[in-house]
Design a protein around this motif. Structure first.
Motif: not given
Length: 490
Positions: A179-181, A226-231
């Protein structure tokens, strides 16, 4: 002969012409196991209350208020008694699904539950699809897709780490991050689009540059999230679903005996004849190490050799594919390995790319040789460059507990997680984040306001199922992929 109990005719269920998850008819399912003392049947939809009336004692619904459990007999349409049960009903929207609901608490056993389900079908109630109750709860705003998926993860959890991760998701940890993103991206989209609307007005170059710099900063902040979530996805997947593990080695090395010892039951046929295992057998287990427990998907494979015949050839091909796809290999060797067998091992090892970085070595059948023989076997295989070895005897249990703890400790690096760290566990969520990340990356690199706005909106669209969990914009195919892994009665 049971006393005749007059039954109402077939219940009319609104929305029966529709199909799939978006149907608005009335559904029912067994929502518990049938082997215990009580079996629960759940009913939801516009005809849920009428369905209970069709089976229960006459007037029992009128005599009891909502949300209060009451005793009742249940009957089939012909009047034969099905069970002495308990029932409760709920009026929407004050229910799990947000619709009219009812639950029947039956005596345990598959026969009673099947009889009640058959009577409900005769009354016009459809058997629910997997996860359809949870889908209706999402559709009616009772909770979002993330929480629904987290509840399925919790039910399927096979380790403490998986259960903790699912509980944190249910408490909206992941939802708050996404939600923050989304808020950042929404603010960027609105501001850039507003600038386009007033692009005919005069703006000094410095003001425009400052606005562009601010936009880039905010987009990069969303990109980093988003990159942190993907990684983190691979770690999350391993925690929730297990680390892909394959037992490999030459024929008759002791793989199947070791597989049975790890699983804790005789799943794989054990024989002194080479080539007994011809297909890949798969089981899911949880091992506990010094730091944490680890879930594994363990595969017992056919022995690696030059096969003869179509069946053996297919078995060896599947074993090699399993080895290539595995995240962890357990290479099993017989302590009586001769120089000739060592050369065969070398050939197979090199054909797989010499994957020492993901391999644990196991000298099996140690009850058949002395310590010196075990040492010689490992020395003969130094070319494997495997740094971690265990000695076991599956038939006596020697070394099995040490091996289990060693595997768990070895895998700890792949499933470690900081307290409160958000990790994706679902491939659909990973795909959504990856797509959004691609669009945000393009928006960062362009100076054209129209393109920035378009890519930001596409990123928001990709995240729609994760942010707020609105199921209305998702296709039947996507919903099937999300909810098909749920329990039928969930």
């Amino acid at each position: 002969m049971y006393p005749q109990h007059p039954r109402p005719s077939r219940v009319k269920s609104a929305g029966a012409h529709q199909q799939g998850y978006f149907a608005e008819d009335t559904i029912a399912a067994i929502s518990s196991g049938t082997a215990g003392a009580i079996t629960v049947v759940r009913i939801s939809g516009p005809a849920a209350h009428a369905a209970v009336e069709a089976l229960a004692d006459s007037g029992s619904m009128n005599r009891n208020p909502p949300r209060k459990i009451f005793n009742t007999n249940l009957y089939a349409r012909g009047g034969q008694k099905l069970d002495q049960a308990m029932a409760v009903y709920f009026r929407g929207p004050r229910s799990f699904t947000g619709e009219d609901m009812a639950e029947l608490y039956l005596h345990g056993g598959a026969v009673v539950a099947s009889g009640v389900m058959a009577a409900l079908e005769v009354a016009g109630i459809r058997r629910a699809l997997p996860g359809e109750f949870s889908f209706r709860a999402v559709k009616n705003g009772k909770f979002d897709l993330i929480r629904a998926q987290a509840s399925a993860d919790l039910i399927a959890a096979t380790s403490d780490a998986a259960a903790r991760l699912a509980l944190e998701k249910m408490e909206q940890g992941q939802g708050k991050v996404i939600s923050g993103i989304v808020k950042i991206l929404m603010d960027v989209a609105v501001r850039v689009e507003a600038g386009l609307d007033f692009s005919d007005q005069e703006h000094c170059g410095e003001e425009a540059e400052n606005e562009r710099a601010r936009t880039v900063v905010e987009l990069k902040k969303a990109e980093a999230g988003l990159l942190s979530l993907k990684n983190g996805y691979e770690r999350g997947r391993r925690i929730q679903h297990g680390i892909k593990t394959a037992l490999i080695g030459l024929p008759n090395a002791g793989k199947s005996s070791l597989f049975n010892a790890l699983v804790g039951e005789d799943c794989s046929i054990v024989s002194d004849l080479p080539g007994t295992t011809r297909d890949v057998l798969r089981e899911r287990i949880t091992l506990r190490g010094a730091g944490q427990d680890v879930a594994l998907i363990v595969e017992d494979t056919a022995g690696l050799h030059d096969p003869s015949g179509k069946v053996e050839t297919e078995g060896v091909l599947r074993a090699r594919r399993a080895a290539m796809a595995a995240e962890l290999l357990i290479f099993v060797v017989d302590p009586r390995t001769t120089p000739e067998l060592a050369e065969k091992i070398r050939d197979e090892w090199q054909s797989m790319g010499a994957p020492a970085h993901k391999t644990i070595g196991v000298v099996s059948k140690c009850d058949l040789v002395r310590t010196a023989g075990r040492r010689r076997a490992k020395e003969a295989l130094l070319f494997l460059d495997i740094s971690i070895w265990f000695e076991t005897a599956a038939m006596t249990g020697e070394g099995i507990d040490r091996l289990k703890a060693g595997i768990a400790d070895y895998c700890g690096k792949w499933v470690s997680r900081d307290d409160g760290e958000i990790l994706l566990t679902d491939s659909a969520q990973y795909d959504a984040v990856s797509e959004a990340l691609e669009h945000v990356g393009r928006a960062v690199c362009t100076k054209e306001g129209e393109l920035v706005a378009a890519d930001t909106r596409r990123a928001l669209h990709a995240l729609r199922a994760l942010a707020g969990g609105d199921a209305a914009g998702l296709s039947e195919e996507v919903l099937g992929g999300i909810f098909s892994r749920f329990c039928i009665g969930k």
